[in-house]
Design an enzyme around this catalytic site. Structure first.
Site, short mmCIF file in Angstrom:
data_model
loop_
_atom_site.label_atom_id
_atom_site.label_comp_id
_atom_site.label_asym_id
_atom_site.label_seq_id
_atom_site.Cartn_x
_atom_site.Cartn_y
_atom_site.Cartn_z
N ARG A 1 0.83 -1.20 0.00
CA ARG A 1 0.00 0.00 0.00
C ARG A 1 0.86 1.25 0.00
O ARG A 1 0.96 1.97 -0.99
CB ARG A 1 -0.95 -0.02 1.21
CG ARG A 1 -2.09 1.02 1.13
CD ARG A 1 -1.72 2.39 1.58
NE ARG A 1 -1.23 2.45 2.96
CZ ARG A 1 -0.76 3.54 3.51
NH1 ARG A 1 -0.69 4.68 2.82
NH2 ARG A 1 -0.30 3.53 4.76
N ASP A 2 1.57 1.49 1.09
CA ASP A 2 2.33 2.74 1.23
C ASP A 2 3.47 2.81 0.23
O ASP A 2 3.79 3.87 -0.30
CB ASP A 2 2.87 2.84 2.66
CG ASP A 2 3.18 4.28 3.06
OD1 ASP A 2 3.07 5.17 2.22
OD2 ASP A 2 3.52 4.50 4.24
N ASN B 1 9.55 4.47 4.04
CA ASN B 1 9.27 3.87 5.33
C ASN B 1 10.51 3.16 5.86
O ASN B 1 11.48 2.94 5.14
CB ASN B 1 8.15 2.82 5.19
CG ASN B 1 6.84 3.43 4.79
OD1 ASN B 1 6.76 4.21 3.87
ND2 ASN B 1 5.78 3.05 5.46
N CYS C 1 4.49 9.65 1.09
CA CYS C 1 3.13 10.16 1.03
C CYS C 1 3.01 11.10 -0.17
O CYS C 1 3.69 12.12 -0.22
CB CYS C 1 2.75 10.92 2.31
SG CYS C 1 1.09 11.64 2.24
N HIS D 1 3.89 3.99 12.99
CA HIS D 1 4.15 3.96 11.54
C HIS D 1 5.23 5.00 11.29
O HIS D 1 5.00 6.20 11.40
CB HIS D 1 2.88 4.31 10.76
CG HIS D 1 3.07 4.37 9.28
ND1 HIS D 1 2.75 3.31 8.46
CD2 HIS D 1 3.53 5.35 8.48
CE1 HIS D 1 3.03 3.65 7.20
NE2 HIS D 1 3.50 4.89 7.20
N HIS E 1 8.78 6.60 9.23
CA HIS E 1 9.53 6.78 7.99
C HIS E 1 11.00 7.02 8.34
O HIS E 1 11.33 7.41 9.46
CB HIS E 1 8.96 7.94 7.18
CG HIS E 1 7.67 7.60 6.51
ND1 HIS E 1 7.43 7.77 5.17
CD2 HIS E 1 6.52 7.06 7.01
CE1 HIS E 1 6.20 7.37 4.87
NE2 HIS E 1 5.63 6.95 5.97
#
Length: 309
Positions: free
Chosen positions: A12-13, A251, A242, A209, A211
């Site tokens: 996803r990210d 990440n 993002c 979460h 980065h």
């Protein structure tokens, strides 16, 4: 031995942050290989409109596939109530909505201010509660830009605490702290985790979460562990960022995170050698896409995983 839950967010990210669209079969191979390596949870995609993120257009198909993998918890990100409806219909076992602590980022990311986001959280919580208990997904609110914003700059920690409590009051099962823009430092992580836990309760904040934008990702993870965090998001090869936060890069690298945890004596349930081989699937499907990580480059130390006499 303490068990740390790793949630892989690369599908996803990671994939939402690159222009190319990974073929569905390659995504399936990636998810299956990580599950086989022992990764317990994978965020397989998001229910953002395909017109905005064509990389995520096959998320429902991926949920259907991933649910057939034994022992894997299947998660999806939802931007709003409509996305939550689609995720629940697809069978997601965990849904997470990003709630930006920076109101400017919230308007840029999901086109809603804080009041509108809290109303959305409440509506999703009611939708989840209306489902039969055996098909009710776990509903988490990710407190995005909790450590700073590339648009607004510093974010008030008092505001983060207040909005975390408001999200719980609106019906979220738990909140997670997201360093969306890579601004966090270990002291800040410790301070904010303590403050939010004190407000909402230990059991309502379990996830970070993070980065690695400025190289502090693993240091921040360790600070979170020392404050009782038990779930860490990470992305294979450090893919991620993002699209709506300028300058927000990758990440923390799943492979490096697992190595650190296992070397320290934490339990992850992940076979690191198998995990590192999964990178080849991404490299084949997305040739030329940069993949990061010190552990895959250096290899495992001699005798890694063996207990010294």
């Amino acid at each position: 031995m303490t068990r740390i839950h790793i949630s892989e967010v690369g599908p996803r990210d990671g994939l939402q942050s690159i222009d190319r669209v990974m073929p569905l079969e390659a995504k399936k191979a990636w998810i299956a290989a990580e599950a086989a390596a022992g990764v317990p949870e994978i965020e397989v995609g998001s229910f953002v409109p395909p017109s905005l993120l064509p990389q995520m257009a096959d998320t429902a198909d991926l949920i259907a596939f991933a649910k057939g993998l034994e022992g894997l918890a299947v998660a999806a990100l939802v931007p709003n109530f409509k996305g939550a409806e689609r995720a629940i219909a697809a069978g997601a076992e965990k849904i997470s909505i990003p709630f930006s602590m920076s109101e400017t980022h919230s308007l840029r990311n999901v086109r809603k201010d804080h009041a509108a986001m809290l109303a959305e959280i409440r509506a999703i919580a009611e939708l989840v509660a209306s489902r039969p208990a055996d098909s009710r997904p776990h509903f988490e609110v990710g407190l995005a830009t909790a450590f700073g914003c590339t648009i607004e700059g510093p974010v008030s920690e008092a505001s983060v605490v207040r909005l975390a409590a408001a999200a719980i009051e609106a019906g979220a099962v738990e909140v997670g702290l997201s360093d969306t823009t890579g601004y966090a430092n270990p002291a800040q992580v410790r301070r904010l985790v303590r403050a939010v836990k004190a407000e909402v309760g230990d059991g309502r904040l379990n996830t970070l979460h993070l980065h690695n934008t400025r190289g502090l990702g693993l240091a921040n993870a360790l600070a979170g562990l020392e404050e009782g965090i038990t779930t860490l998001d990470a992305s294979l090869g450090g893919l991620g960022g993002c699209p709506f936060a300028p300058g927000a890069s990758g990440n923390i690298v799943t492979e490096d995170l697992v190595f650190m945890l296992e070397a320290m004596g934490y339990e992850t349930g992940i076979d690191l050698e198998k995990l590192m081989k999964v990178r080849a699937i991404i490299a084949d499907a997305l040739p030329g896409e940069p993949l990061y990580g010190f552990t895959p480059d250096a290899g495992l130390p001699l005798g890694f995983g063996k207990v010294a006499a």
